[in-house]
Design a protein around this motif. Structure first.
Motif, PDB file in Angstrom:
ATOM      1  N   PHE A 135       0.836  -1.204   0.000  1.00  8.45           N
ATOM      2  CA  PHE A 135       0.000   0.000   0.000  1.00  8.45           C
ATOM      3  C   PHE A 135       0.872   1.256   0.000  1.00  8.45           C
ATOM      4  O   PHE A 135       0.923   1.984   0.991  1.00  8.45           O
ATOM      5  N   PRO A 136       1.561   1.515  -1.098  1.00  7.46           N
ATOM      6  CA  PRO A 136       2.455   2.676  -1.147  1.00  7.46           C
ATOM      7  C   PRO A 136       1.706   4.011  -1.207  1.00  7.46           C
ATOM      8  O   PRO A 136       2.290   5.060  -1.018  1.00  7.46           O
ATOM      9  N   ASP A 137       0.404   3.978  -1.470  1.00  8.52           N
ATOM     10  CA  ASP A 137      -0.390   5.201  -1.528  1.00  8.52           C
ATOM     11  C   ASP A 137      -1.735   4.950  -0.839  1.00  8.52           C
ATOM     12  O   ASP A 137      -1.850   4.025  -0.054  1.00  8.52           O
ATOM     13  N   ARG A 138      -2.724   5.716  -1.159  1.00  5.83           N
ATOM     14  CA  ARG A 138      -4.027   5.568  -0.492  1.00  5.83           C
ATOM     15  C   ARG A 138      -4.995   4.666  -1.258  1.00  5.83           C
ATOM     16  O   ARG A 138      -6.177   4.619  -0.942  1.00  5.83           O
ATOM     17  N   ASN A 139      -4.507   3.955  -2.236  1.00  3.63           N
ATOM     18  CA  ASN A 139      -5.354   3.018  -2.980  1.00  3.63           C
ATOM     19  C   ASN A 139      -5.308   1.657  -2.309  1.00  3.63           C
ATOM     20  O   ASN A 139      -4.237   1.076  -2.157  1.00  3.63           O
ATOM     21  N   PHE A 140      -6.452   1.156  -1.928  1.00  2.87           N
ATOM     22  CA  PHE A 140      -6.530  -0.123  -1.230  1.00  2.87           C
ATOM     23  C   PHE A 140      -7.289  -1.115  -2.092  1.00  2.87           C
ATOM     24  O   PHE A 140      -8.470  -1.377  -1.896  1.00  2.87           O
ATOM     25  N   ASP A 141      -6.571  -1.651  -3.051  1.00  2.00           N
ATOM     26  CA  ASP A 141      -7.135  -2.618  -3.977  1.00  2.00           C
ATOM     27  C   ASP A 141      -7.325  -3.961  -3.278  1.00  2.00           C
ATOM     28  O   ASP A 141      -6.482  -4.391  -2.489  1.00  2.00           O
TER      29      ASP A 141
END
Length: 85
Positions: free
Chosen positions: A37-43
């Protein structure tokens, strides 16, 4: 998504009283968290992969601990039998 909680270290589970495994699990969890999770996207794929990796690591540590204590117990029994002779 309403499930936005991550448990690390002892909050995620307790394996045994050796502090080194707890420290390792915290650090490993943080690294894996940043990796997935390097950013705020939680796939969902990343969430599943993160959970799978942490479960596998916990199971490997559990197996190591079981092996350690079982082999230690076996050695102690052998030592006890030797001492009785």
């Amino acid at each position: 998504m309403d499930r936005n909680c991550v448990a690390l270290g002892l909050a995620s589970g307790f394996l045994e009283p050796l502090e080194s495994t707890s420290i390792h699990m915290v650090m490993s969890g943080v690294y894996k968290l940043l990796e997935h999770f390097p950013d705020r996207n939680f796939d969902r794929t990343n969430i599943d992969s993160y959970n799978t990796e942490l479960i596998a690591e916990s199971e490997r540590i559990r197996d190591f601990i079981v092996l350690h204590y079982c082999s230690r117990s076996a050695r102690m029994r052998r030592c006890g039998r030797t001492a009785d002779r």
